[in-house]
Design an enzyme around this catalytic site. Structure first.
Site, PDB file in Angstrom:
ATOM      1  N   ARG A  36       0.818  -1.221   0.000  1.00  0.00           N
ATOM      2  CA  ARG A  36       0.000   0.000   0.000  1.00  0.00           C
ATOM      3  C   ARG A  36       0.854   1.274   0.000  1.00  0.00           C
ATOM      4  O   ARG A  36       0.412   2.313  -0.489  1.00  0.00           O
ATOM      5  CB  ARG A  36      -0.944   0.005   1.201  1.00  0.00           C
ATOM      6  CG  ARG A  36      -2.115  -0.920   0.964  1.00  0.00           C
ATOM      7  CD  ARG A  36      -3.120  -0.878   2.079  1.00  0.00           C
ATOM      8  NE  ARG A  36      -4.376  -1.455   1.623  1.00  0.00           N
ATOM      9  CZ  ARG A  36      -5.376  -1.787   2.409  1.00  0.00           C
ATOM     10  NH1 ARG A  36      -5.277  -1.594   3.705  1.00  0.00           N
ATOM     11  NH2 ARG A  36      -6.485  -2.303   1.910  1.00  0.00           N
ATOM     12  N   LYS A 198     -18.274 -16.764   3.118  1.00  0.00           N
ATOM     13  CA  LYS A 198     -19.719 -16.633   3.329  1.00  0.00           C
ATOM     14  C   LYS A 198     -20.467 -16.118   2.110  1.00  0.00           C
ATOM     15  O   LYS A 198     -20.063 -15.135   1.501  1.00  0.00           O
ATOM     16  CB  LYS A 198     -19.963 -15.651   4.467  1.00  0.00           C
ATOM     17  CG  LYS A 198     -19.589 -16.199   5.820  1.00  0.00           C
ATOM     18  CD  LYS A 198     -19.963 -15.170   6.837  1.00  0.00           C
ATOM     19  CE  LYS A 198     -19.823 -15.691   8.247  1.00  0.00           C
ATOM     20  NZ  LYS A 198     -20.060 -14.594   9.190  1.00  0.00           N
ATOM     21  N   GLY A 351      -8.291  -8.745   0.147  1.00  0.00           N
ATOM     22  CA  GLY A 351      -7.038  -9.064   0.835  1.00  0.00           C
ATOM     23  C   GLY A 351      -6.573 -10.493   0.646  1.00  0.00           C
ATOM     24  O   GLY A 351      -5.417 -10.743   0.278  1.00  0.00           O
ATOM     25  N   GLY A 374     -13.097  -4.199   1.251  1.00  0.00           N
ATOM     26  CA  GLY A 374     -14.500  -3.801   1.400  1.00  0.00           C
ATOM     27  C   GLY A 374     -14.949  -2.819   0.327  1.00  0.00           C
ATOM     28  O   GLY A 374     -16.040  -2.954  -0.237  1.00  0.00           O
TER      29      GLY A 374
HETATM   30  P1  AMP Z   1     -13.749 -14.056   2.542  1.00  0.00           P
HETATM   31  O1  AMP Z   1     -13.168 -13.069   3.509  1.00  0.00           O
HETATM   32  O2  AMP Z   1     -15.218 -14.168   2.577  1.00  0.00           O
HETATM   33  O3  AMP Z   1     -13.210 -13.853   1.135  1.00  0.00           O
HETATM   34  O4  AMP Z   1     -13.267 -15.476   3.008  1.00  0.00           O
HETATM   35  C1  AMP Z   1     -11.922 -15.850   3.083  1.00  0.00           C
HETATM   36  C2  AMP Z   1     -11.812 -17.010   3.996  1.00  0.00           C
HETATM   37  O5  AMP Z   1     -12.596 -18.063   3.527  1.00  0.00           O
HETATM   38  C3  AMP Z   1     -10.411 -17.528   4.109  1.00  0.00           C
HETATM   39  O6  AMP Z   1      -9.952 -17.315   5.409  1.00  0.00           O
HETATM   40  C4  AMP Z   1     -10.549 -19.009   3.818  1.00  0.00           C
HETATM   41  O7  AMP Z   1      -9.840 -19.831   4.715  1.00  0.00           O
HETATM   42  C5  AMP Z   1     -12.025 -19.251   3.999  1.00  0.00           C
HETATM   43  N1  AMP Z   1     -12.473 -20.410   3.232  1.00  0.00           N
HETATM   44  C6  AMP Z   1     -12.439 -20.586   1.912  1.00  0.00           C
HETATM   45  N2  AMP Z   1     -12.883 -21.802   1.584  1.00  0.00           N
HETATM   46  C7  AMP Z   1     -13.217 -22.429   2.733  1.00  0.00           C
HETATM   47  C8  AMP Z   1     -13.750 -23.704   3.052  1.00  0.00           C
HETATM   48  N3  AMP Z   1     -14.033 -24.594   2.099  1.00  0.00           N
HETATM   49  N4  AMP Z   1     -13.995 -23.981   4.348  1.00  0.00           N
HETATM   50  C9  AMP Z   1     -13.717 -23.069   5.305  1.00  0.00           C
HETATM   51  N5  AMP Z   1     -13.222 -21.858   5.074  1.00  0.00           N
HETATM   52  C10 AMP Z   1     -12.966 -21.534   3.796  1.00  0.00           C
END
Ligand code: AMP
Length: 394
Positions: A36, A198, A351, A374
């Site tokens: 950054r 999620k 990130g 975000g």
């Molecule tokens: P996000 O911030 O929503 O992009 O999510 C990123 C996080 O999702 C990372 O820390 C990953 O470890 C987690 N993640 C991705 N795939 C899986 C999975 N199959 N099971 C659990 N966590 C996951």
């Protein structure tokens, strides 16, 4: 309307308030990742060369509205000084008479870094009095902090009422152009890849993409909510039960609009995200009840690569699995290589996804790597970013 750009300002002899996003990870007294800081250099150098003096400002971490040495920008000042090759003194605060004197004493071509904006509660409260105090330091305003501009904070929004004109920095402009191109006139086919933890975080984005993309590939934990909507038993994989119906509707809408949706057909399973190794790779119809899906399998990876082949534009956010655990990083790393190898215009943001791209060693090969998380998601969702909205029109 396009926003005023820093290149359109006459900067000779002016004091520029440059709001940057210098919110970098620290390691002890040093900066762990200076991406950054490097990203704001072009704007900083542009202003200094044009004969301005620059008052550089940022937040760092969450110090909760009061001074906290752990969140001092001192390590940032040191690293910036090395990168810029000239002194970057750190002011003792970001407002007040002492800081005003330091700002006034700057000569053209010199810069000053203000201490953490969030040492004052007025920053996050978008407080006009705090903004007015910041405005006393400079003659004009430049925002190069796209990554922070989804927040209506004083240095991003209220300040533009007191310090005009308010222009976009070079990084901000590149970010708006790259993301704008994807939304407004992408070369088609446009393939979007979504992953991460999620569905709930990305529902707005998914709905927006349904009106824009030709193909949507879904991996990561969020895929399991969609797989459940299709009637598969996800075992102990992460699922958001309350979103299964919505996931079903998304799939139906995509079908009705002729959008190709790619979901995993096989998955690496393990007893948990921190397991030392995978148990095995299984078809998504056969996930054992006690295990969870932690990465996409090789068949899925091959299908995703196939779907990327005709793409002229690719946008990617979210890892395909628990990529922080090297045992489950293969799908994400291999996908990063495939995206980087594509001849499409590729945009990667968030990130985790950016970290994965660096891990795969392919950052240089991407069309655009967004430093924002975000703000990147909110902009793509079509929401107005308060910090962008507040800028003067060109
Ligand atoms: P996000 O911030 O929503 O992009 O999510 C990123 C996080 O999702 C990372 O820390 C990953 O470890 C987690 N993640 C991705 N795939 C899986 C999975 N199959 N099971 C659990 N966590 C996951």
């Amino acid at each position: 309307m396009p926003k005023l750009s820093v290149e359109q300002l006459d900067l000779q002899g002016k004091r520029v308030f440059l709001r940057a996003d210098l919110n970098v990870p620290l390691a002890g007294r040093g900066v762990a990742d200076d991406t950054r800081l490097r990203a704001v250099l072009p704007t900083l150098q542009h202003c200094l060369k044009a004969g301005a003096s620059v008052i550089l400002a940022s937040h760092l971490g969450r110090p909760k509205g009061k001074p906290d040495p752990q969140h001092s920008l001192a390590p940032v000042a040191n690293r910036l000084e090395e990168l810029l090759g000239q002194p970057v003194p750190l002011a003792p605060d970001c407002v007040g008479e002492a800081v005003e004197n330091l700002a006034r004493a700057l000569k053209p071509g010199e810069c000053l870094l203000l201490e953490n904006l969030r040492f004052h509660p007025g920053e996050e409260a978008n407080d006009p009095a705090f903004a007015e105090a910041l405005a006393r330091l400079a003659d004009c305003y430049v925002n190069d902090a796209f990554a922070a501009s989804h927040r209506a904070h004083a240095s991003l929004v209220a300040l533009t009422q007191y310090l005009k004109p308010a222009a976009a920095g070079l990084l901000m402009r590149r970010e708006l152009e790259a993301l704008g191109q994807i939304l407004d006139h992408p070369d088609r086919p446009l393939v979007a890849i979504l992953g991460g933890a999620k569905v709930s975080d990305k529902l707005g984005l998914i709905h927006r993409f349904l009106g824009k993309v030709d193909c949507l590939l879904i991996g990561g934990a969020m895929a399991f909510t969609f797989l459940k909507a299709l009637g598969h038993d996800p075992g102990r994989s992460l699922v958001e039960p309350e979103l299964v119906d919505q996931a079903r509707q998304v799939l139906a809408q995509a079908r009705a609009r002729g959008i190709q949706v790619g979901l995993p057909v096989d998955t690496v399973v393990a007893s948990g995200p921190e397991s030392a190794e995978a148990v095995r790779t299984v078809n998504v119809r056969q996930i054992p009840p006690g295990l969870m899906g932690v990465d996409i399998g090789q068949v899925t990876l091959a299908r995703f690569k196939e779907a990327l082949r005709p793409a002229r534009t690719v946008i990617w956010n979210g890892p395909m699995g628990v990529f922080e655990n090297p045992a489950f990083a293969t799908g994400t790393i291999e996908l990063a290589r495939a995206v980087a190898g594509s001849s499409a215009f590729t945009v990667v943001g968030g990130g985790d996804t950016v970290a994965a791209v660096h891990q795969a060693g392919v950052a240089e090969k991407l069309g655009y790597l967004s430093t924002a998380g975000g703000a990147f998601l909110e902009f793509l969702e079509g929401r107005e970013l308060p910090g962008v909205d507040a800028l003067s029109e060109a």
